[in-house]
Design a protein around this motif. Structure first.
Motif, PDB file in Angstrom:
ATOM      1  N   ARG A 109       0.834  -1.211   0.000  1.00  0.00           N
ATOM      2  CA  ARG A 109       0.000   0.000   0.000  1.00  0.00           C
ATOM      3  C   ARG A 109       0.865   1.256   0.000  1.00  0.00           C
ATOM      4  NH1 ARG A 109      -2.113   3.300   4.053  1.00  0.00           N
ATOM      5  NH2 ARG A 109      -4.071   4.288   3.482  1.00  0.00           N
ATOM      6  N   LEU A 110       1.868   1.288   0.845  1.00  0.00           N
ATOM      7  CA  LEU A 110       2.755   2.437   0.933  1.00  0.00           C
ATOM      8  C   LEU A 110       3.513   2.657  -0.375  1.00  0.00           C
ATOM      9  CD1 LEU A 110       3.919   4.641   2.783  1.00  0.00           C
ATOM     10  CD2 LEU A 110       5.616   2.977   3.539  1.00  0.00           C
ATOM     11  N   LEU A 111       3.993   1.570  -0.972  1.00  0.00           N
ATOM     12  CA  LEU A 111       4.725   1.695  -2.235  1.00  0.00           C
ATOM     13  C   LEU A 111       3.798   2.086  -3.382  1.00  0.00           C
ATOM     14  CD1 LEU A 111       7.232  -1.256  -1.923  1.00  0.00           C
ATOM     15  CD2 LEU A 111       7.670   1.200  -1.637  1.00  0.00           C
ATOM     16  N   TYR A 112       2.562   1.611  -3.358  1.00  0.00           N
ATOM     17  CA  TYR A 112       1.602   2.015  -4.385  1.00  0.00           C
ATOM     18  C   TYR A 112       1.346   3.522  -4.316  1.00  0.00           C
ATOM     19  CZ  TYR A 112      -2.739   2.545  -6.963  1.00  0.00           C
ATOM     20  OH  TYR A 112      -3.694   2.972  -7.849  1.00  0.00           O
ATOM     21  N   ILE A 113       1.144   4.024  -3.109  1.00  0.00           N
ATOM     22  CA  ILE A 113       0.927   5.463  -2.938  1.00  0.00           C
ATOM     23  C   ILE A 113       2.163   6.241  -3.375  1.00  0.00           C
ATOM     24  CG2 ILE A 113       0.582   7.292  -1.217  1.00  0.00           C
ATOM     25  CD1 ILE A 113      -1.185   5.246   0.323  1.00  0.00           C
ATOM     26  N   ALA A 114       3.349   5.754  -2.988  1.00  0.00           N
ATOM     27  CA  ALA A 114       4.590   6.443  -3.354  1.00  0.00           C
ATOM     28  C   ALA A 114       4.800   6.433  -4.869  1.00  0.00           C
ATOM     29  CB  ALA A 114       5.774   5.790  -2.657  1.00  0.00           C
ATOM     30  N   ASP A 115       4.477   5.331  -5.522  1.00  0.00           N
ATOM     31  CA  ASP A 115       4.685   5.240  -6.967  1.00  0.00           C
ATOM     32  C   ASP A 115       3.645   6.026  -7.757  1.00  0.00           C
ATOM     33  OD1 ASP A 115       6.875   3.657  -6.530  1.00  0.00           O
ATOM     34  OD2 ASP A 115       5.814   1.761  -6.859  1.00  0.00           O
ATOM     35  N   GLU A 116       2.404   6.004  -7.292  1.00  0.00           N
ATOM     36  CA  GLU A 116       1.329   6.656  -8.042  1.00  0.00           C
ATOM     37  C   GLU A 116       1.228   8.152  -7.758  1.00  0.00           C
ATOM     38  OE1 GLU A 116      -0.671   5.284 -10.438  1.00  0.00           O
ATOM     39  OE2 GLU A 116       0.671   3.566 -10.228  1.00  0.00           O
ATOM     40  N   ALA A 117       1.368   8.533  -6.498  1.00  0.00           N
ATOM     41  CA  ALA A 117       1.145   9.933  -6.139  1.00  0.00           C
ATOM     42  C   ALA A 117       2.338  10.545  -5.410  1.00  0.00           C
ATOM     43  CB  ALA A 117      -0.098  10.047  -5.262  1.00  0.00           C
ATOM     44  N   GLY A 118       3.470   9.886  -5.446  1.00  0.00           N
ATOM     45  CA  GLY A 118       4.628  10.332  -4.685  1.00  0.00           C
ATOM     46  C   GLY A 118       5.069  11.741  -5.009  1.00  0.00           C
TER      47      GLY A 118
END
Length: 175
Positions: A68-77
């Motif tokens: 979840r954290l990496l998805y947020i960082a990759d998509e909206a970082g």
């Protein structure tokens, strides 16, 4: 003198002399230290001691939160970093150029937490990129927690020193 003005004379409503600010500071850092990548640290200790189902629960929860954290960082970082930099810069300018005390307090809360967020993304990426045995996961989570606690200790010290300075300088100026 009425009751209302007496109470507000006793309880200064500025940031660094307000008890609620210091309670919020303690809650923020105790929460950041306890929840390592979204996983309560007592769960890490239980998984290390007991193994079995506790270790499986830990790895499942860790996989969910790191993904979840990496998805947020990759998509909206980029947007998160840009908006965070915008607010931190705004707090810094308002706080130390225009001497708005609430902006100083918010900066002293938010800036170290932004460092913890970057550290969390780094740790999540390191755990996600390659398979680790459980002992390596425990060590990495322990190091992460230790670094968060170090950032918290430095942050609390700097905030306390600045808060005392502000309270003494405002008190010396007569209010």
């Amino acid at each position: 003198m009425d009751w209302y003005s007496t109470v507000f004379e006793l309880i200064d409503m500025r940031s660094f002399s307000n008890l609620w600010f210091w309670i919020a500071l303690a809650v923020v850092w105790s929460t950041a230290s306890h929840w390592v990548l979204g996983v309560p640290f007592d769960m890490v200790g239980r998984a290390r001691r007991k193994g079995g189902q506790a270790a499986e629960d830990l790895t499942d929860l860790l996989r969910i939160y790191t993904s979840r954290l990496l998805y947020i960082a990759d998509e909206a970082g980029l947007w998160v970093i840009a908006s965070g930099a915008f607010f931190l810069t705004g707090f810094a300018v308002l706080g130390w150029v225009y001497w708005v005390e609430i902006a100083q307090a918010l900066f002293l809360l938010a800036f170290p937490m932004s460092l913890v967020s970057l550290l969390s993304v780094h740790t999540a990426r390191a755990l996600h990129e390659k398979d680790h045995d459980l002992e390596a996961v425990y060590k990495r989570l322990g190091r992460h927690r230790l670094m968060v606690q170090g950032i918290g200790m430095v942050s609390i010290f700097i905030t306390a020193m600045w808060g005392m300075y502000m309270n003494l300088s405002v008190g010396a100026l007569g209010g």
